[in-house]
Each structure stands twice: as C-alpha cells, then as structure tokens.
Design a protein around this motif. Structure first.
Motif, PDB file in Angstrom:
ATOM      1  N   GLU A 184     -32.787  13.906 111.079  1.00  8.00           N
ATOM      2  CA  GLU A 184     -31.442  14.134 111.602  1.00  8.00           C
ATOM      3  C   GLU A 184     -30.487  12.963 111.380  1.00  8.00           C
ATOM      4  O   GLU A 184     -29.278  13.156 111.377  1.00  8.00           O
ATOM      5  CB  GLU A 184     -31.514  14.441 113.103  1.00  8.00           C
ATOM      6  CG  GLU A 184     -32.280  15.710 113.451  1.00  8.00           C
ATOM      7  CD  GLU A 184     -31.668  16.956 112.841  1.00  8.00           C
ATOM      8  OE1 GLU A 184     -30.423  17.048 112.840  1.00  8.00           O
ATOM      9  OE2 GLU A 184     -32.425  17.814 112.345  1.00  8.00           O
ATOM     10  N   ILE A 185     -31.020  11.767 111.185  1.00  8.09           N
ATOM     11  CA  ILE A 185     -30.134  10.601 111.074  1.00  8.09           C
ATOM     12  C   ILE A 185     -30.425   9.764 109.827  1.00  8.09           C
ATOM     13  O   ILE A 185     -29.524   9.500 109.021  1.00  8.09           O
ATOM     14  CB  ILE A 185     -30.237   9.715 112.329  1.00  8.09           C
ATOM     15  CG1 ILE A 185     -29.902  10.542 113.581  1.00  8.09           C
ATOM     16  CG2 ILE A 185     -29.292   8.514 112.212  1.00  8.09           C
ATOM     17  CD1 ILE A 185     -30.073   9.797 114.886  1.00  8.09           C
ATOM     18  N   VAL A 186     -31.671   9.361 109.650  1.00 10.64           N
ATOM     19  CA  VAL A 186     -31.985   8.455 108.541  1.00 10.64           C
ATOM     20  C   VAL A 186     -31.769   9.137 107.191  1.00 10.64           C
ATOM     21  O   VAL A 186     -31.068   8.613 106.318  1.00 10.64           O
ATOM     22  CB  VAL A 186     -33.438   7.935 108.670  1.00 10.64           C
ATOM     23  CG1 VAL A 186     -33.815   7.116 107.439  1.00 10.64           C
ATOM     24  CG2 VAL A 186     -33.586   7.085 109.924  1.00 10.64           C
ATOM     25  N   ARG A 187     -32.380  10.291 107.017  1.00  8.27           N
ATOM     26  CA  ARG A 187     -32.285  10.956 105.714  1.00  8.27           C
ATOM     27  C   ARG A 187     -30.854  11.368 105.359  1.00  8.27           C
ATOM     28  O   ARG A 187     -30.416  11.167 104.209  1.00  8.27           O
ATOM     29  CB  ARG A 187     -33.221  12.163 105.660  1.00  8.27           C
ATOM     30  CG  ARG A 187     -33.476  12.625 104.227  1.00  8.27           C
ATOM     31  CD  ARG A 187     -34.282  13.918 104.190  1.00  8.27           C
ATOM     32  NE  ARG A 187     -35.507  13.852 104.952  1.00  8.27           N
ATOM     33  CZ  ARG A 187     -36.617  13.262 104.519  1.00  8.27           C
ATOM     34  NH1 ARG A 187     -36.628  12.649 103.354  1.00  8.27           N
ATOM     35  NH2 ARG A 187     -37.711  13.279 105.264  1.00  8.27           N
ATOM     36  N   PRO A 188     -30.066  11.949 106.297  1.00  9.17           N
ATOM     37  CA  PRO A 188     -28.680  12.285 105.948  1.00  9.17           C
ATOM     38  C   PRO A 188     -27.869  11.084 105.470  1.00  9.17           C
ATOM     39  O   PRO A 188     -27.020  11.217 104.582  1.00  9.17           O
ATOM     40  CB  PRO A 188     -28.125  12.853 107.262  1.00  9.17           C
ATOM     41  CG  PRO A 188     -29.312  13.432 107.942  1.00  9.17           C
ATOM     42  CD  PRO A 188     -30.430  12.487 107.628  1.00  9.17           C
ATOM     43  N   ASN A 189     -28.131   9.903 106.039  1.00 11.68           N
ATOM     44  CA  ASN A 189     -27.396   8.728 105.591  1.00 11.68           C
ATOM     45  C   ASN A 189     -27.873   8.244 104.224  1.00 11.68           C
ATOM     46  O   ASN A 189     -27.083   7.717 103.438  1.00 11.68           O
ATOM     47  CB  ASN A 189     -27.499   7.613 106.635  1.00 11.68           C
ATOM     48  CG  ASN A 189     -26.535   7.834 107.777  1.00 11.68           C
ATOM     49  OD1 ASN A 189     -25.319   7.726 107.601  1.00 11.68           O
ATOM     50  ND2 ASN A 189     -27.055   8.164 108.948  1.00 11.68           N
ATOM     51  N   LEU A 190     -29.152   8.433 103.939  1.00 11.32           N
ATOM     52  CA  LEU A 190     -29.643   8.142 102.590  1.00 11.32           C
ATOM     53  C   LEU A 190     -28.969   9.066 101.564  1.00 11.32           C
ATOM     54  O   LEU A 190     -28.484   8.613 100.522  1.00 11.32           O
ATOM     55  CB  LEU A 190     -31.163   8.331 102.532  1.00 11.32           C
ATOM     56  CG  LEU A 190     -31.798   8.289 101.133  1.00 11.32           C
ATOM     57  CD1 LEU A 190     -31.585   6.931 100.487  1.00 11.32           C
ATOM     58  CD2 LEU A 190     -33.286   8.628 101.211  1.00 11.32           C
ATOM     59  N   LEU A 191     -28.911  10.355 101.881  1.00 11.61           N
ATOM     60  CA  LEU A 191     -28.292  11.314 100.967  1.00 11.61           C
ATOM     61  C   LEU A 191     -26.790  11.069 100.824  1.00 11.61           C
ATOM     62  O   LEU A 191     -26.221  11.225  99.740  1.00 11.61           O
ATOM     63  CB  LEU A 191     -28.556  12.733 101.462  1.00 11.61           C
ATOM     64  CG  LEU A 191     -30.010  13.200 101.338  1.00 11.61           C
ATOM     65  CD1 LEU A 191     -30.244  14.474 102.143  1.00 11.61           C
ATOM     66  CD2 LEU A 191     -30.372  13.434  99.874  1.00 11.61           C
ATOM     67  N   ARG A 192     -26.162  10.674 101.922  1.00 17.68           N
ATOM     68  CA  ARG A 192     -24.733  10.342 101.856  1.00 17.68           C
ATOM     69  C   ARG A 192     -24.514   9.182 100.888  1.00 17.68           C
ATOM     70  O   ARG A 192     -23.613   9.210 100.045  1.00 17.68           O
ATOM     71  CB  ARG A 192     -24.228   9.985 103.251  1.00 17.68           C
ATOM     72  CG  ARG A 192     -22.758   9.595 103.278  1.00 17.68           C
ATOM     73  CD  ARG A 192     -22.307   9.225 104.680  1.00 17.68           C
ATOM     74  NE  ARG A 192     -22.210  10.414 105.515  1.00 17.68           N
ATOM     75  CZ  ARG A 192     -22.931  10.619 106.612  1.00 17.68           C
ATOM     76  NH1 ARG A 192     -23.827   9.718 107.002  1.00 17.68           N
ATOM     77  NH2 ARG A 192     -22.770  11.709 107.325  1.00 17.68           N
ATOM     78  N   MET A 193     -25.371   8.171 100.987  1.00 13.20           N
ATOM     79  CA  MET A 193     -25.242   7.013 100.110  1.00 13.20           C
ATOM     80  C   MET A 193     -25.493   7.400  98.650  1.00 13.20           C
ATOM     81  O   MET A 193     -24.788   6.927  97.742  1.00 13.20           O
ATOM     82  CB  MET A 193     -26.236   5.924 100.542  1.00 13.20           C
ATOM     83  CG  MET A 193     -26.096   4.617  99.802  1.00 13.20           C
ATOM     84  SD  MET A 193     -24.582   3.714 100.188  1.00 13.20           S
ATOM     85  CE  MET A 193     -24.940   3.129 101.843  1.00 13.20           C
ATOM     86  N   MET A 194     -26.464   8.255  98.421  1.00  9.33           N
ATOM     87  CA  MET A 194     -26.754   8.692  97.053  1.00  9.33           C
ATOM     88  C   MET A 194     -25.578   9.495  96.480  1.00  9.33           C
ATOM     89  O   MET A 194     -25.252   9.365  95.295  1.00  9.33           O
ATOM     90  CB  MET A 194     -28.040   9.521  97.039  1.00  9.33           C
ATOM     91  CG  MET A 194     -29.281   8.718  97.426  1.00  9.33           C
ATOM     92  SD  MET A 194     -30.793   9.707  97.530  1.00  9.33           S
ATOM     93  CE  MET A 194     -31.255   9.782  95.790  1.00  9.33           C
ATOM     94  N   SER A 195     -24.940  10.300  97.325  1.00  4.65           N
ATOM     95  CA  SER A 195     -23.789  11.061  96.843  1.00  4.65           C
ATOM     96  C   SER A 195     -22.627  10.135  96.508  1.00  4.65           C
ATOM     97  O   SER A 195     -21.890  10.365  95.543  1.00  4.65           O
ATOM     98  CB  SER A 195     -23.358  12.104  97.881  1.00  4.65           C
ATOM     99  OG  SER A 195     -22.708  11.515  98.991  1.00  4.65           O
ATOM    100  N   TRP A 196     -22.452   9.075  97.284  1.00  6.30           N
ATOM    101  CA  TRP A 196     -21.408   8.102  96.972  1.00  6.30           C
ATOM    102  C   TRP A 196     -21.684   7.421  95.636  1.00  6.30           C
ATOM    103  O   TRP A 196     -20.756   7.190  94.852  1.00  6.30           O
ATOM    104  CB  TRP A 196     -21.326   7.049  98.078  1.00  6.30           C
ATOM    105  CG  TRP A 196     -20.716   7.550  99.348  1.00  6.30           C
ATOM    106  CD1 TRP A 196     -19.968   8.679  99.524  1.00  6.30           C
ATOM    107  CD2 TRP A 196     -20.792   6.931 100.633  1.00  6.30           C
ATOM    108  NE1 TRP A 196     -19.578   8.805 100.830  1.00  6.30           N
ATOM    109  CE2 TRP A 196     -20.070   7.748 101.538  1.00  6.30           C
ATOM    110  CE3 TRP A 196     -21.409   5.774 101.113  1.00  6.30           C
ATOM    111  CZ2 TRP A 196     -19.944   7.430 102.897  1.00  6.30           C
ATOM    112  CZ3 TRP A 196     -21.278   5.454 102.455  1.00  6.30           C
ATOM    113  CH2 TRP A 196     -20.552   6.273 103.338  1.00  6.30           C
TER     114      TRP A 196
END
Length: 241
Positions: A184-196
């Motif tokens: 719910e928190i760690v993975r979404p921020n990893l994916l957000r960073m990868m999309s950036w």
C-alpha cells in the motif's frame, strides 16, 4: 460474445426509444484511443435521465441488455457507503462475457459532469443539444506528471521511512502487517519513481496506465524482471506469460 459495435448499438438504441434518457456518454478505456481494444474492456456508460426514481423502482428494464450473471448496485449497498451523490449505478456482467457499468445521472447535473470529467468522455447520443461544446476524449489527466523537487524528496522519504515498518513486521512475523505496508505504501512509491524516470527519458506526454499496468512497455527488460521478483506471485506471473 457480442461485438463492440453490437453493444454500442444496443445501448444507444435503448436510449433513443426511451424519452426519459436525454444524453448518453461513454467513459473509460473504450473512450481512450491510446489503449488497445480487447474483449475484456468494460462499457462505462452514463444515461442522463429526467426521472431517476422510475428506473430505480425495479430492475426489469435492464433485461434488454442480456442475461446477467451477477450485478452490483454500489449506491444500494450498506457495507460500502455510496460515493456518487445523486447518481445511481448498475455494474453488470453478462452471460456472454460482456460487462456494462451503467450510471444514471440526473439531467440537471450535465454541466457538473463535464466540468469534473477526467477527459475520457465520448458523446454517443445527445437528443436535445445538451452538450454545448465539442467533446474530444483524451487521457491527458493521466499522463505522467513531472515531479517538483519537493515531491521527489517526499517520495524518497516516504519509501525509506515506511520500509522500516516492513522490516519491523518481518522481525515480528506479522506477515499481514508487513504485506499491507509493502503493497500500500512502499511499492506505489517505487512505481511512482520508476514512472518519473520513464517521463524524464521519454517525455511527460503519455500515461503508463491505471495501476501502472503498461509500465513494462517502457522499462528495460532487466528492470522489469527485477521488479517482478519483488512480488511473491512472480513465479505464477511468469508461468502465465
């Protein structure tokens, strides 16, 4: 399975023959020209109507769309409180595999609907010229957004801060606690960073899809394979592929 054109014809024909329905719109993935068509896409349809109660008093009118396997009416549920205000929706899965998410909207909310739209809207029928301006569906609202320096810092900070909860949960053998914080928190921020990162390399002029479902198309193969290994289901995913 009925084709897209058959389904659209059915939905529009019904609306044409019912004077209570004044406007019909299509939303979601089927209104998005950038998403490849497939038979699993829902038909997200809105009927703008003059008399909501006459539709809601029974469900027999829905039979025209086919034999339903299952239906959900979110605004008529107690466990999950409704979120659509005066709107009323019918989520229907049919025997042939097609799915219609049909929403009834009071006719006096047309302006609010378009002013709050995400942009993925196609007008299928407008009986009384209710739509004043030309509507062209676009997914601009879902394009990767270039982060500010503060947003970048916040993303990194949240990722590393909550990762300590994951470690704590593992140490305590609190597996569900651990999975919740990871997913719910760690993975979404990893994916957000990868999309950036993808946006920096390719431009911020497209979307990687809901829940990052198209991100594989833009990642190096090694990065995609590494990402999959962080999921406990990775072996099952690979077997499907």
């Amino acid at each position: 399975m009925r084709s897209e054109q058959e389904m659209k014809n059915l939905l529009i024909s019904f609306a044409k023959n019912d004077n209570r329905i004044r406007l019909v719109t299509l939303e979601g993935s089927r209104a998005n020209k950038n998403i490849p068509r497939d038979s699993l896409q829902d038909y997200d349809i809105s009927y703008f109507v003059t008399d909501m109660d006459s539709f809601k008093k029974n469900d027999e009118w829905l039979n025209v769309f086919g034999k339903r396997l299952i239906m959900q009416k979110p605004e008529d549920m107690e466990l999950f409180p409704p979120e659509l205000g005066h709107w009323f929706s019918y989520l229907m899965l049919f025997e042939d595999g097609n799915r219609i998410d049909l929403t009834l909207i009071p006719i006096n909310e047309v302006d609010d609907y378009f002013s709050n739209s995400d942009g993925l809207v196609e007008v299928l029928l407008d009986k009384g010229g209710l739509v004043k301006n030309k509507v062209v569906a676009n997914d601009r609202k879902y394009w990767i957004k270039k982060p500010t320096a503060r947003e970048f810092d916040d993303c990194c900070n949240e990722f590393w801060w909550v990762s300590t909860y994951v470690v704590k949960g593992l140490a305590r053998k609190e597996i569900l606690f651990t999975i919740d914080h990871l997913n719910e928190i760690v993975r979404p921020n990893l994916l957000r960073m990868m999309s950036w990162q993808i946006g920096l390399e390719r431009g911020f002029t497209f979307s990687v899809g809901k829940n990052y479902k198209f991100i594989e198309q833009y990642l190096p193969k090694d990065d995609w394979e590494t990402l999959l290994t962080t999921y406990s289901e990775s072996s099952g995913i690979r077997s499907i592929e």
